[in-house]
Design a protein around this motif. Structure first.
Motif, PDB file in Angstrom:
ATOM      1  N   LEU A   1      -8.505 -11.672  14.647  1.00  0.00           N
ATOM      2  CA  LEU A   1      -9.444 -12.511  15.398  1.00  0.00           C
ATOM      3  C   LEU A   1      -9.470 -12.016  16.844  1.00  0.00           C
ATOM      4  O   LEU A   1      -8.421 -11.929  17.490  1.00  0.00           O
ATOM      5  N   ILE A   2     -10.684 -11.685  17.301  1.00  0.00           N
ATOM      6  CA  ILE A   2     -10.846 -11.289  18.724  1.00  0.00           C
ATOM      7  C   ILE A   2     -11.844 -12.243  19.365  1.00  0.00           C
ATOM      8  O   ILE A   2     -13.048 -11.982  19.383  1.00  0.00           O
ATOM      9  N   PRO A   3     -11.364 -13.395  19.861  1.00  0.00           N
ATOM     10  CA  PRO A   3     -12.270 -14.269  20.589  1.00  0.00           C
ATOM     11  C   PRO A   3     -12.482 -13.725  22.001  1.00  0.00           C
ATOM     12  O   PRO A   3     -11.669 -12.931  22.491  1.00  0.00           O
ATOM     13  N   HIS A   4     -13.566 -14.169  22.623  1.00  0.00           N
ATOM     14  CA  HIS A   4     -13.759 -13.850  24.049  1.00  0.00           C
ATOM     15  C   HIS A   4     -12.492 -14.225  24.805  1.00  0.00           C
ATOM     16  O   HIS A   4     -11.939 -15.309  24.633  1.00  0.00           O
ATOM     17  N   GLN A   5     -12.036 -13.307  25.636  1.00  0.00           N
ATOM     18  CA  GLN A   5     -10.742 -13.479  26.305  1.00  0.00           C
ATOM     19  C   GLN A   5     -10.909 -14.278  27.604  1.00  0.00           C
ATOM     20  O   GLN A   5     -10.944 -13.705  28.710  1.00  0.00           O
ATOM     21  N   ALA A   6     -11.050 -15.599  27.459  1.00  0.00           N
ATOM     22  CA  ALA A   6     -11.267 -16.453  28.632  1.00  0.00           C
ATOM     23  C   ALA A   6      -9.951 -16.990  29.164  1.00  0.00           C
ATOM     24  O   ALA A   6      -9.725 -17.041  30.376  1.00  0.00           O
ATOM     25  N   ASN A   7      -9.095 -17.382  28.249  1.00  0.00           N
ATOM     26  CA  ASN A   7      -7.919 -18.149  28.637  1.00  0.00           C
ATOM     27  C   ASN A   7      -7.019 -18.200  27.398  1.00  0.00           C
ATOM     28  O   ASN A   7      -7.490 -18.510  26.306  1.00  0.00           O
ATOM     29  N   LEU A   8      -5.747 -17.892  27.558  1.00  0.00           N
ATOM     30  CA  LEU A   8      -4.835 -17.838  26.416  1.00  0.00           C
ATOM     31  C   LEU A   8      -4.805 -19.160  25.646  1.00  0.00           C
ATOM     32  O   LEU A   8      -4.727 -19.185  24.419  1.00  0.00           O
ATOM     33  N   ARG A   9      -4.924 -20.270  26.400  1.00  0.00           N
ATOM     34  CA  ARG A   9      -4.874 -21.578  25.728  1.00  0.00           C
ATOM     35  C   ARG A   9      -6.106 -21.780  24.838  1.00  0.00           C
ATOM     36  O   ARG A   9      -6.012 -22.382  23.774  1.00  0.00           O
ATOM     37  N   ILE A  10      -7.260 -21.248  25.273  1.00  0.00           N
ATOM     38  CA  ILE A  10      -8.461 -21.341  24.421  1.00  0.00           C
ATOM     39  C   ILE A  10      -8.260 -20.484  23.170  1.00  0.00           C
ATOM     40  O   ILE A  10      -8.564 -20.907  22.050  1.00  0.00           O
ATOM     41  N   LEU A  11      -7.703 -19.270  23.346  1.00  0.00           N
ATOM     42  CA  LEU A  11      -7.496 -18.376  22.195  1.00  0.00           C
ATOM     43  C   LEU A  11      -6.531 -19.016  21.203  1.00  0.00           C
ATOM     44  O   LEU A  11      -6.772 -19.006  19.980  1.00  0.00           O
ATOM     45  N   GLU A  12      -5.442 -19.548  21.719  1.00  0.00           N
ATOM     46  CA  GLU A  12      -4.430 -20.111  20.817  1.00  0.00           C
ATOM     47  C   GLU A  12      -4.947 -21.367  20.120  1.00  0.00           C
ATOM     48  O   GLU A  12      -4.686 -21.577  18.929  1.00  0.00           O
TER      49      GLU A  12
ATOM     50  N   ASP B   1     -10.025  -3.094   7.653  1.00  0.00           N
ATOM     51  CA  ASP B   1      -9.701  -4.445   8.153  1.00  0.00           C
ATOM     52  C   ASP B   1     -10.976  -5.230   8.464  1.00  0.00           C
ATOM     53  O   ASP B   1     -11.965  -4.672   8.946  1.00  0.00           O
ATOM     54  N   LYS B   2     -10.877  -6.534   8.232  1.00  0.00           N
ATOM     55  CA  LYS B   2     -11.983  -7.426   8.601  1.00  0.00           C
ATOM     56  C   LYS B   2     -11.637  -8.101   9.936  1.00  0.00           C
ATOM     57  O   LYS B   2     -10.586  -8.743  10.058  1.00  0.00           O
ATOM     58  N   VAL B   3     -12.530  -7.920  10.909  1.00  0.00           N
ATOM     59  CA  VAL B   3     -12.262  -8.401  12.267  1.00  0.00           C
ATOM     60  C   VAL B   3     -13.351  -9.389  12.663  1.00  0.00           C
ATOM     61  O   VAL B   3     -14.542  -9.087  12.555  1.00  0.00           O
ATOM     62  N   MET B   4     -12.929 -10.559  13.102  1.00  0.00           N
ATOM     63  CA  MET B   4     -13.881 -11.570  13.587  1.00  0.00           C
ATOM     64  C   MET B   4     -13.960 -11.462  15.112  1.00  0.00           C
ATOM     65  O   MET B   4     -12.961 -11.664  15.806  1.00  0.00           O
ATOM     66  N   LEU B   5     -15.152 -11.114  15.620  1.00  0.00           N
ATOM     67  CA  LEU B   5     -15.390 -11.036  17.065  1.00  0.00           C
ATOM     68  C   LEU B   5     -16.134 -12.303  17.477  1.00  0.00           C
ATOM     69  O   LEU B   5     -17.103 -12.691  16.813  1.00  0.00           O
ATOM     70  N   GLN B   6     -15.708 -12.929  18.583  1.00  0.00           N
ATOM     71  CA  GLN B   6     -16.341 -14.190  18.977  1.00  0.00           C
ATOM     72  C   GLN B   6     -16.647 -14.216  20.471  1.00  0.00           C
ATOM     73  O   GLN B   6     -15.806 -13.807  21.286  1.00  0.00           O
ATOM     74  N   GLY B   7     -17.818 -14.720  20.793  1.00  0.00           N
ATOM     75  CA  GLY B   7     -18.179 -14.874  22.206  1.00  0.00           C
ATOM     76  C   GLY B   7     -18.513 -16.314  22.513  1.00  0.00           C
ATOM     77  O   GLY B   7     -18.993 -17.052  21.651  1.00  0.00           O
ATOM     78  N   VAL B   8     -18.254 -16.706  23.766  1.00  0.00           N
ATOM     79  CA  VAL B   8     -18.715 -18.009  24.261  1.00  0.00           C
ATOM     80  C   VAL B   8     -18.827 -17.882  25.775  1.00  0.00           C
ATOM     81  O   VAL B   8     -17.971 -17.276  26.406  1.00  0.00           O
ATOM     82  N   GLY B   9     -19.911 -18.411  26.324  1.00  0.00           N
ATOM     83  CA  GLY B   9     -20.060 -18.267  27.769  1.00  0.00           C
ATOM     84  C   GLY B   9     -21.249 -19.025  28.310  1.00  0.00           C
ATOM     85  O   GLY B   9     -21.881 -19.817  27.602  1.00  0.00           O
ATOM     86  N   GLY B  10     -21.541 -18.753  29.570  1.00  0.00           N
ATOM     87  CA  GLY B  10     -22.587 -19.472  30.295  1.00  0.00           C
ATOM     88  C   GLY B  10     -23.888 -19.495  29.525  1.00  0.00           C
ATOM     89  O   GLY B  10     -24.224 -18.583  28.780  1.00  0.00           O
ATOM     90  N   GLY B  11     -24.580 -20.580  29.711  1.00  0.00           N
ATOM     91  CA  GLY B  11     -25.858 -20.749  29.005  1.00  0.00           C
ATOM     92  C   GLY B  11     -26.098 -22.198  28.600  1.00  0.00           C
ATOM     93  O   GLY B  11     -27.033 -22.788  29.060  1.00  0.00           O
ATOM     94  N   PHE B  12     -25.233 -22.779  27.725  1.00  0.00           N
ATOM     95  CA  PHE B  12     -24.118 -22.117  27.067  1.00  0.00           C
ATOM     96  C   PHE B  12     -24.597 -21.277  25.883  1.00  0.00           C
ATOM     97  O   PHE B  12     -25.567 -21.638  25.225  1.00  0.00           O
ATOM     98  N   THR B  13     -23.892 -20.164  25.673  1.00  0.00           N
ATOM     99  CA  THR B  13     -24.185 -19.298  24.535  1.00  0.00           C
ATOM    100  C   THR B  13     -22.902 -19.142  23.741  1.00  0.00           C
ATOM    101  O   THR B  13     -21.809 -19.212  24.298  1.00  0.00           O
ATOM    102  N   TRP B  14     -23.036 -18.918  22.445  1.00  0.00           N
ATOM    103  CA  TRP B  14     -21.860 -18.597  21.647  1.00  0.00           C
ATOM    104  C   TRP B  14     -22.281 -17.883  20.365  1.00  0.00           C
ATOM    105  O   TRP B  14     -23.457 -17.905  19.989  1.00  0.00           O
ATOM    106  N   GLY B  15     -21.316 -17.231  19.744  1.00  0.00           N
ATOM    107  CA  GLY B  15     -21.648 -16.518  18.519  1.00  0.00           C
ATOM    108  C   GLY B  15     -20.448 -15.781  17.983  1.00  0.00           C
ATOM    109  O   GLY B  15     -19.379 -15.746  18.611  1.00  0.00           O
ATOM    110  N   ALA B  16     -20.622 -15.208  16.795  1.00  0.00           N
ATOM    111  CA  ALA B  16     -19.534 -14.444  16.178  1.00  0.00           C
ATOM    112  C   ALA B  16     -20.108 -13.372  15.265  1.00  0.00           C
ATOM    113  O   ALA B  16     -21.230 -13.510  14.762  1.00  0.00           O
ATOM    114  N   VAL B  17     -19.328 -12.320  15.090  1.00  0.00           N
ATOM    115  CA  VAL B  17     -19.680 -11.228  14.180  1.00  0.00           C
ATOM    116  C   VAL B  17     -18.443 -10.929  13.348  1.00  0.00           C
ATOM    117  O   VAL B  17     -17.346 -10.784  13.898  1.00  0.00           O
TER     118      VAL B  17
END
Ligand code: ACO
Length: 319
Positions: free
Chosen positions: A243-254, A299-315
């Motif tokens: 899992l590779i979420p947008h790297q905003a904050n370790l607490r959000i990732l965890e 390997d199967k990798v989940m990429l995730q974004g979230v940010g201003g807009g608000f916008t979000w998504g995953a691949v």
């Protein structure tokens, strides 16, 4: 049927590393506060002569080399950035020129910290349409330029950098599924509300954020969009290798990994070393984990974004 695969990646970070201790000498903060609230230990900050296109150029050269292609093979360039070199031309056009190529479409995509996930999805759709065969997809940012260095609540969180991938047409997927979303009613919780008008900056040119509101929103939508993608692919959480979420904050990732029931060992974390590099954070983390051998072919990798807009998504991508 045409699919698209990631066949190479690259990244670049400015040499100038700024630790939490260095920030604490300039403002009323501490290493302990920043680490305990965000997990961030240091960030890379661009020099005055570095721009999003120059960081993108370095990341792109590395991606082109790792893909084993020539720059001339690229027939589409998309750069995700909220910190372009100019109002126009686009950073993608400047990057195309730096790469010494011409003719292919090149454009910027603005979805703030979801930018790379938006750009990768867009490039995948261009390739699957049959119109293009080899895309350079980049996330590049110099967020240090839009930070209010007197606002300790925001300036400690961000860093500069770029990451890039080469996405190529293939008869096997690669990109397995993606989902993109936006809700403009949340524009106010994270924005740079200024602009240029009549030769002057109008409004506020710095990043402003309601931290707790962003935190709550990010954790909820990252969980929802991961489940949406898994349902689309008829897969379970256990099928995801990384899992590779947008790297905003370790607490959000965890929190995201925990809500999904994904073990901590499957989470790729770079926010401690890079801070939040907005659209660059996901491709930077992907490149790092590909190069250090954690992510392997298949390997199967989940990429995730979230940010201003608000916008979000995953691949969801199979390497
Ligand atoms: N150093 C020391 N103290 C600070 C700092 C700092 N750098 N920044 C704020 N404080 C103080 C505040 O002034 C406040 O003091 P007070 O209680 O005396 O008024 C206190 O710390 C607590 O502030 P909060 O904002 O309540 O702190 P919180 O625990 O919510 O953590 C944080 C703030 C880290 C911003 C958190 O809300 C967060 O991570 N939110 C997510 C935001 C995020 O990741 N944004 C990235 C961009 S968005 C994206 O990429 C999706």
């Amino acid at each position: 049927m045409i699919h698209s695969r990631i066949i190479g990646s690259g990244s670049y970070l400015p040499r100038n590393v700024v630790t939490n201790a260095a920030l604490a000498q300039r403002m009323d903060t501490s290493d302990d506060w920043i680490r305990s609230r965000t997990g961030i230990r240091q960030r890379h900050i661009a020099e005055a002569n570095e721009t999003s296109s120059s960081l993108a150029f370095e990341a792109s050269k590395a991606a082109i080399a790792s893909a084993g292609i020539a720059a001339q093979d690229i027939d589409l360039i998309i750069v995700a950035t909220s910190t372009p070199d100019y109002v126009f031309p686009s950073t993608a056009c400047l990057l195309q020129d730096k790469l010494g190529i011409k003719g292919s479409p090149a454009f910027d995509l603005q979805a703030v910290c979801s930018g790379f996930v938006y750009a990768l999805t867009t490039a995948d759709l261009f390739i699957r349409s049959g119109q293009h065969r080899c895309a350079l997809v980049v996330g590049a940012e110099v967020f240090s330029r839009i930070l209010d260095w007197n606002d300790r609540g925001t300036c400690v969180l961000f860093g500069d950098g770029a990451g890039a991938v080469i996405l190529k047409a293939d008869d096997q997927p690669g990109i397995m599924a993606s989902a993109l979303h936006a809700d403009g009613s949340h524009a106010g919780i994270l924005s740079v509300p200024g602009n240029i008008c009549g030769g002057k900056v109008t409004g506020d040119p710095f990043l402003r954020m309601d931290g707790p509101a962003v935190f709550k929103f990010a954790v909820r939508v990252l969980d929802e969009v991961a489940r949406e993608i898994l349902a689309k692919c008829k897969l379970q959480v256990d099928d995801v290798d990384w899992l590779i979420p947008h790297q905003a904050n370790l607490r959000i990732l965890e929190s995201t990994a925990k809500r999904l029931g994904l073990p901590h060992e499957k989470l790729i974390v770079t926010v401690d070393q890079h801070g939040n590099t907005s659209a660059a954070s996901v491709p930077l983390a992907l490149d790092l984990a590909l190069r250090d051998g954690r992510i392997k072919a298949g390997d199967k990798v989940m990429l995730q974004g979230v940010g201003g807009g608000f916008t979000w998504g995953a691949v969801l991508v199979q390497i």
